[in-house]
Design a protein around this motif. Structure first.
Motif, PDB file in Angstrom:
ATOM      1  N   ARG A  39      -1.101  17.242   5.076  1.00 50.79           N
ATOM      2  CA  ARG A  39      -1.944  16.839   5.441  1.00 50.79           C
ATOM      3  C   ARG A  39      -1.429  15.544   5.952  1.00 50.79           C
ATOM      4  O   ARG A  39      -1.899  15.815   7.557  1.00 50.79           O
ATOM      5  N   ALA A  43      -0.724  15.867  10.652  1.00 51.06           N
ATOM      6  CA  ALA A  43      -1.844  15.520  11.752  1.00 51.06           C
ATOM      7  C   ALA A  43      -0.542  14.927  12.687  1.00 51.06           C
ATOM      8  O   ALA A  43      -1.209  15.140  13.909  1.00 51.06           O
ATOM      9  N   HIS A  47       0.538  16.628  16.665  1.00 51.17           N
ATOM     10  CA  HIS A  47      -0.439  15.911  18.083  1.00 51.17           C
ATOM     11  C   HIS A  47       0.502  16.261  19.529  1.00 51.17           C
ATOM     12  O   HIS A  47       1.746  15.647  18.851  1.00 51.17           O
ATOM     13  N   PHE A 112      -6.156  11.831   5.155  1.00 52.75           N
ATOM     14  CA  PHE A 112      -7.063  12.592   6.554  1.00 52.75           C
ATOM     15  C   PHE A 112      -7.129  11.716   8.068  1.00 52.75           C
ATOM     16  O   PHE A 112      -7.917  11.489   7.992  1.00 52.75           O
ATOM     17  N   VAL A 113      -5.739  11.258   8.411  1.00 53.23           N
ATOM     18  CA  VAL A 113      -5.300  10.617   9.221  1.00 53.23           C
ATOM     19  C   VAL A 113      -6.389  11.521   9.884  1.00 53.23           C
ATOM     20  O   VAL A 113      -5.562  12.473  10.712  1.00 53.23           O
ATOM     21  N   SER A 114      -7.148  11.299  11.131  1.00 52.94           N
ATOM     22  CA  SER A 114      -7.183  12.769  12.613  1.00 52.94           C
ATOM     23  C   SER A 114      -6.618  12.153  12.780  1.00 52.94           C
ATOM     24  O   SER A 114      -6.080  11.305  13.912  1.00 52.94           O
ATOM     25  N   ALA A 115      -7.232  13.063  14.541  1.00 52.80           N
ATOM     26  CA  ALA A 115      -5.773  13.027  16.422  1.00 52.80           C
ATOM     27  C   ALA A 115      -5.910  12.204  16.765  1.00 52.80           C
ATOM     28  O   ALA A 115      -5.836  11.504  17.379  1.00 52.80           O
ATOM     29  N   ASP A 116      -7.421  11.843  16.737  1.00 57.16           N
ATOM     30  CA  ASP A 116      -8.343  10.812  17.660  1.00 57.16           C
ATOM     31  C   ASP A 116      -7.873   9.431  17.136  1.00 57.16           C
ATOM     32  O   ASP A 116      -7.961   8.912  17.980  1.00 57.16           O
ATOM     33  N   ASP A 207     -11.154   4.481  10.819  1.00 58.32           N
ATOM     34  CA  ASP A 207     -11.888   6.206  10.468  1.00 58.32           C
ATOM     35  C   ASP A 207     -12.479   5.935   8.938  1.00 58.32           C
ATOM     36  O   ASP A 207     -10.899   5.908   8.108  1.00 58.32           O
ATOM     37  N   ALA A 209     -12.921   7.962   6.696  1.00 54.08           N
ATOM     38  CA  ALA A 209     -12.487   9.226   6.045  1.00 54.08           C
ATOM     39  C   ALA A 209     -10.495   8.814   6.114  1.00 54.08           C
ATOM     40  O   ALA A 209     -10.027   9.594   5.045  1.00 54.08           O
ATOM     41  N   ASN A 210     -10.083   7.767   7.238  1.00 53.60           N
ATOM     42  CA  ASN A 210      -8.733   7.919   6.448  1.00 53.60           C
ATOM     43  C   ASN A 210      -8.402   7.263   5.601  1.00 53.60           C
ATOM     44  O   ASN A 210      -7.671   5.610   5.575  1.00 53.60           O
TER      45      ASN A 210
END
Length: 392
Positions: A39, A43, A47, A112-116, A207, A209-210
């Motif tokens: 996961r 990410a 990217h 859970f690092v996001s693209a944003d 974030d 979630a991160n």
């Protein structure tokens, strides 16, 4: 940021994660049906602004690392050191020949690092040269002694929780790490090294979630969160049959099984895997095996059916879903399936990436009735239960 800027990322994955309990290094454990490190790496490798991803791993973990991320883009991993600080320096030195402008340094235990967040990190480093993602502190914080006595209550408005990826101009953080390696080995993050080297470190929006997976309770909580998010539960069924012809073996559930006959089929005729593929596609409401792999296309002549199952699994993953259960029932007089049952389950698990505890293989005869009873061919039925996000 200019169009010619080159951005790299380091994924730090050399730790042992002892606080996470038994089960091996936490970065290789599954959460939500996928390895934590898969996961995290996905990410960055997915990217569009990341040119190269440099993993840093423990040399003892090389085989499990390769197995966990074999489908992802990344540079050849390098060995980590005895501390996180040493591991990051190893990653930086490995990137030095590539001469990136910006580097993002991320902990593999944050899956859970996001693209944003990654995009914000790139912008922040381009603007300031050194920046970290942060989230606000919502609880009151107490400063205490070793014995537990409260000594101070810091002002909550000035406190932030630091996350990764921490991001820097590459040459600047490489120089700071090299200097630190000659003098100290006790830094716990890269921002602290940058501060020690005299750099001004700015912040950007992180974030919640991160989060970093640290304890067994973290894994339990994230499993529950992901399960709640995948609330669209669907079931599909599949059926396939192939007649016997000349030959000395048949393919069943991914195994080459010696037999007195072979299959008459366009591909390898693996009725077990074909039925599973139809079950998965049915759960997705995504056609059937014939619409994705038409028999009229000679490209699939003699094709190994494991690629069909992998494709169906990828269709689930692409929609943010996961497999909850796979079940196949073989209908034949011979060959006998019972002695091969666990081997078939293991092979399906290997192909699909689904844990063997979620895979069932059963067998029955038709009591000498019909074409299977007359040993003219083999049939298979299958079911698949999948979980998708409600938005899928």
């Amino acid at each position: 940021m200019t169009n010619t800027q080159r951005t790299a990322a380091i994924l730090v994955a050399a730790g042992r994660g002892l606080r996470a309990g038994s089960g091996g290094p936490k970065q290789y454990r599954n959460v939500g049906g996928r390895a934590v490190i898969h996961r995290a790496l996905a990410a960055f490798s997915g990217h569009p602004e990341i040119a190269i991803v440099q993993p840093v791993v423990n040399p003892d973990d090389m085989a499990v690392f390769n197995a966990a991320v074999s489908d992802l883009r990344h540079a050849a991993p390098v060995n980590g050191g005895a501390t996180r600080q040493a591991s990051v320096l190893a990653g930086l030195e490995a990137l030095a020949p590539h001469r990136p402008d910006i580097v993002l340094i991320h902990d593999a235990a944050r899956p859970f690092v996001s693209a944003d967040v990654i995009s914000r990190a790139i912008v922040a480093a381009s603007r300031t040269g050194a920046a970290i993602p942060v989230v606000a502190v919502t609880d009151t914080i107490k400063q205490v002694t070793e014995s537990g006595d409260v000594t101070a209550t810091p002002e909550r408005a000035t406190l932030r929780i630091a996350q990764t990826p921490q991001t820097f101009k590459f040459d600047v953080i490489l120089d700071a790490h090299r200097r630190a390696a000659r003098e100290r080995s006790d830094f716990t993050d890269d921002a602290a090294i940058a501060e020690w080297a005299g750099l001004t470190v700015t912040t950007f929006e992180g974030d919640v979630a991160n989060m970093k997976l640290t304890t067994p309770e973290d894994f339990v909580r994230e499993e529950a969160r992901l399960a709640a998010a995948l609330g669209d539960i669907r079931t599909g069924t599949g059926y396939d049959v192939h007649a016997f012809g000349e030959g000395d073996h048949v393919w069943l559930c991914g195994l080459r099984v010696p037999h007195t006959k072979g299959f008459l089929a366009h591909s390898d005729g693996d009725v077990g895997l074909h039925a599973l593929v139809d079950a998965i596609l049915g759960a997705l409401a995504d056609g059937d095996i014939g619409s994705h792999f038409p028999p009229s296309d000679m490209k699939w002549k003699g094709a190994s059916s494991d690629q069909f199952l992998k494709y169906a699994i990828e269709r689930v993953t692409a929609r943010g879903g996961r497999i909850a259960n796979l079940e196949v029932t073989m209908i034949c007089e011979r060959p006998k399936i019972g002695p091969l049952r666990d081997q078939m389950r293991a092979r399906i698990s290997e192909i699909s990436g689904v844990d063997i505890s979620r895979i069932a293989v059963k067998a029955t005869t038709s009591e000498r009735l019909g074409f299977t009873g007359r040993e003219e061919g083999i049939a298979a039925t299958a079911s698949a239960t999948i979980r998708l996000p409600w938005s899928a």
